[in-house]
Design a protein around this motif. Sequence first.
Motif, PDB file in Angstrom:
ATOM      1  N   GLN A  84     -52.301  -7.264 -41.421  1.00 54.70           N
ATOM      2  CA  GLN A  84     -51.044  -7.946 -41.318  1.00 54.70           C
ATOM      3  C   GLN A  84     -50.938  -8.618 -42.534  1.00 54.70           C
ATOM      4  O   GLN A  84     -49.802  -8.768 -43.068  1.00 54.70           O
ATOM      5  CB  GLN A  84     -51.138  -8.843 -40.157  1.00 54.70           C
ATOM      6  CG  GLN A  84     -50.678  -8.105 -38.754  1.00 54.70           C
ATOM      7  CD  GLN A  84     -50.774  -9.085 -37.867  1.00 54.70           C
ATOM      8  OE1 GLN A  84     -51.042 -10.210 -37.741  1.00 54.70           O
ATOM      9  NE2 GLN A  84     -50.520  -8.560 -36.547  1.00 54.70           N
ATOM     10  N   PHE A  87     -48.599  -6.971 -45.013  1.00 56.67           N
ATOM     11  CA  PHE A  87     -47.758  -5.774 -44.355  1.00 56.67           C
ATOM     12  C   PHE A  87     -46.298  -5.838 -44.819  1.00 56.67           C
ATOM     13  O   PHE A  87     -45.882  -7.282 -45.120  1.00 56.67           O
ATOM     14  CB  PHE A  87     -47.732  -5.994 -42.586  1.00 56.67           C
ATOM     15  CG  PHE A  87     -47.273  -5.125 -41.905  1.00 56.67           C
ATOM     16  CD1 PHE A  87     -48.029  -4.146 -41.313  1.00 56.67           C
ATOM     17  CD2 PHE A  87     -45.733  -4.988 -41.952  1.00 56.67           C
ATOM     18  CE1 PHE A  87     -47.628  -3.097 -40.434  1.00 56.67           C
ATOM     19  CE2 PHE A  87     -45.224  -3.744 -40.938  1.00 56.67           C
ATOM     20  CZ  PHE A  87     -46.229  -2.783 -40.395  1.00 56.67           C
TER      21      PHE A  87
ATOM     22  N   PHE B 160     -47.208  -3.268 -36.343  1.00 57.14           N
ATOM     23  CA  PHE B 160     -47.491  -4.715 -37.217  1.00 57.14           C
ATOM     24  C   PHE B 160     -48.412  -5.363 -36.217  1.00 57.14           C
ATOM     25  O   PHE B 160     -49.290  -5.983 -36.799  1.00 57.14           O
ATOM     26  CB  PHE B 160     -45.898  -5.370 -37.022  1.00 57.14           C
ATOM     27  CG  PHE B 160     -46.057  -6.779 -37.694  1.00 57.14           C
ATOM     28  CD1 PHE B 160     -46.391  -6.854 -39.033  1.00 57.14           C
ATOM     29  CD2 PHE B 160     -46.042  -7.770 -36.871  1.00 57.14           C
ATOM     30  CE1 PHE B 160     -46.485  -8.136 -39.460  1.00 57.14           C
ATOM     31  CE2 PHE B 160     -46.454  -9.090 -37.439  1.00 57.14           C
ATOM     32  CZ  PHE B 160     -46.624  -9.358 -38.662  1.00 57.14           C
ATOM     33  N   ASP B 161     -48.205  -5.103 -34.831  1.00 64.13           N
ATOM     34  CA  ASP B 161     -49.260  -6.119 -33.977  1.00 64.13           C
ATOM     35  C   ASP B 161     -49.098  -5.207 -32.670  1.00 64.13           C
ATOM     36  O   ASP B 161     -48.594  -5.525 -31.810  1.00 64.13           O
ATOM     37  CB  ASP B 161     -48.391  -7.502 -34.082  1.00 64.13           C
ATOM     38  CG  ASP B 161     -49.620  -8.255 -33.428  1.00 64.13           C
ATOM     39  OD1 ASP B 161     -50.294  -8.091 -32.802  1.00 64.13           O
ATOM     40  OD2 ASP B 161     -49.265  -9.509 -33.641  1.00 64.13           O
ATOM     41  N   ASN B 163     -51.485  -5.741 -30.347  1.00 69.16           N
ATOM     42  CA  ASN B 163     -52.093  -6.852 -29.396  1.00 69.16           C
ATOM     43  C   ASN B 163     -50.753  -7.469 -28.840  1.00 69.16           C
ATOM     44  O   ASN B 163     -50.629  -7.474 -27.572  1.00 69.16           O
ATOM     45  CB  ASN B 163     -52.987  -7.835 -29.845  1.00 69.16           C
ATOM     46  CG  ASN B 163     -54.207  -7.285 -30.026  1.00 69.16           C
ATOM     47  OD1 ASN B 163     -54.793  -6.390 -29.491  1.00 69.16           O
ATOM     48  ND2 ASN B 163     -54.815  -8.148 -31.422  1.00 69.16           N
ATOM     49  N   PHE B 164     -49.836  -8.205 -29.667  1.00 72.04           N
ATOM     50  CA  PHE B 164     -48.569  -8.390 -29.075  1.00 72.04           C
ATOM     51  C   PHE B 164     -47.717  -7.487 -28.430  1.00 72.04           C
ATOM     52  O   PHE B 164     -47.472  -7.781 -27.268  1.00 72.04           O
ATOM     53  CB  PHE B 164     -47.853  -8.941 -30.339  1.00 72.04           C
ATOM     54  CG  PHE B 164     -46.478  -9.688 -30.139  1.00 72.04           C
ATOM     55  CD1 PHE B 164     -46.417 -10.974 -29.508  1.00 72.04           C
ATOM     56  CD2 PHE B 164     -45.474  -8.839 -29.809  1.00 72.04           C
ATOM     57  CE1 PHE B 164     -45.291 -11.538 -29.118  1.00 72.04           C
ATOM     58  CE2 PHE B 164     -44.132  -9.538 -29.659  1.00 72.04           C
ATOM     59  CZ  PHE B 164     -44.133 -10.739 -29.292  1.00 72.04           C
TER      60      PHE B 164
END
Lengths: 237, 269
Positions: A84, A87, B160-161, B163-164
């Motif tokens: 991230q 990113f 991007f994420d 886990n979220f």
Amino acid sequence: MGCNELIVCENVSLGYEGQSVLTGLNLTIRAGDYLCIVGDNGSGKSTLLRGLLGLIAPQSGTIRRASELEKGAVGYLPQQTKAQKDFPATVFEVVLSGCLNRKGMRFFYTAAQKSEALMNMGKLGILELKGQSYRDLSGGQQQRVLLARALCAASRLLILDEPITGLDPAAAQDLYKTLTYLNEKEGMAVVMVTHDLKASLRSARTVLHIGRRGTFLGTPAEYLASPMGRRFQEEQS
Amino acid sequence: MNILQMFSYPFMQRALIAGVLVSLCAALLGVSLVLKRYSMIGDGLSHVSFGALAIAVALRVAPLWFSIPVVILAAFLLLRVADNPRWNSDAAIAVMSASSLAIGILVISLTTGMTTDVDNYMFGSVLAMTKTDVALAVVLCAAVLMLFILFYHKLFAITFDENFSRATGLKVSRYNTLLAILTALTIVLGMRMMGAMLISSLVIFPALTAMRLFRSFRGVVVCAAVTSVLCFCAGLTISFAFSTPVGATVVAANLTLFLLSCLFRLLRR
């Protein structure tokens, strides 16, 4: 379960592949709670969070979650990953992605969702960063962006995993203030795993200590007076 | 030599169409793979597809129909390995790459012998594209474009994420599997033109270039797609004009653009 109960754990054991890291846990998280989860490394704090988020099933006992949580309305703030850090995404793109859980079968965001994202950015003071790239922000600003995304996803419960890791003291202070504000003024329940005992105990109303020799659940004052709390404090300082 | 003349050859037409479509797919999928730190998976898959191709030729079965399932299987395996914290994933991918290469070369030398075929598999040939390849490329490209248009926001969230996304109820592993399958198909299709050793650059370079030029995810996705197609067309034209191997020329075009984008970023600071 009662209407102000968000998560109820009854005699829960959690772990991976037959190995329990956490046993016999009873815990109720209600609307407006502020709970800090502390404990040694490897004691199962992250595992407990995964259980609370519904990502792993308990080995025994039950975890009941309010119906909105089952639909994904959780304001989760995970630990930042290495990927991230560089990113390419604007702040708005990141915050807006918090609204995904309510998109249903629609493919695009509605105007209402966009204005909600903007509102949450305003609440956290990052509105002027809207068009900036996430990778160009400071650690504290990045954390605010992720918090705004979490607010888009949930209205009643925030779950934070070591939120102040990598922040400088001023940014950490800032984050605690924001969390207290959200908890007191907006009625957000806050559940936070943390290493930063001193600062977090000032704002928390309940502490859960997970240790290899059992768990402790009580108010910060009770915790600091308990043998477990005293030992943990000594180790920290 | 006239540029128009170049497309009077049917094999060049096929190469152009299939190449543009495969480059487009590779660039789009590549953005997600590179940002998720899965670049090595693309590289591993291209080596596996070399092994699969060699075995297919030895068994005298249609190379595509044999390679596709094998490479998809490998993609599943690599994703599993990459997501499992207990595995040393880059070592696993390196082992898989080298083994596939070795098996491929052994099979070739035991059957047809080390002929120009090997060279073509490794470094590509502009003559390799058949009508079936072109048709498959059209289908693949339609699938990838549909995924990116309809599920753009979900793909962003998962890239991007993870886990979220998982916590808020997205079916992350389903999307990862889909990405892996589409990447495997892209690599199998592009490999005989670009070469097993070079195809993974089609996945990685456009994303890296775009990341240096744009600060939004949308910008990066669009820019990667555009640069990838441009570089392919430039590479194909240059390779035709100067009789250079097409795969290497396309990679060189990508490299040039990447270096330019690095320079641009340095100057902008």
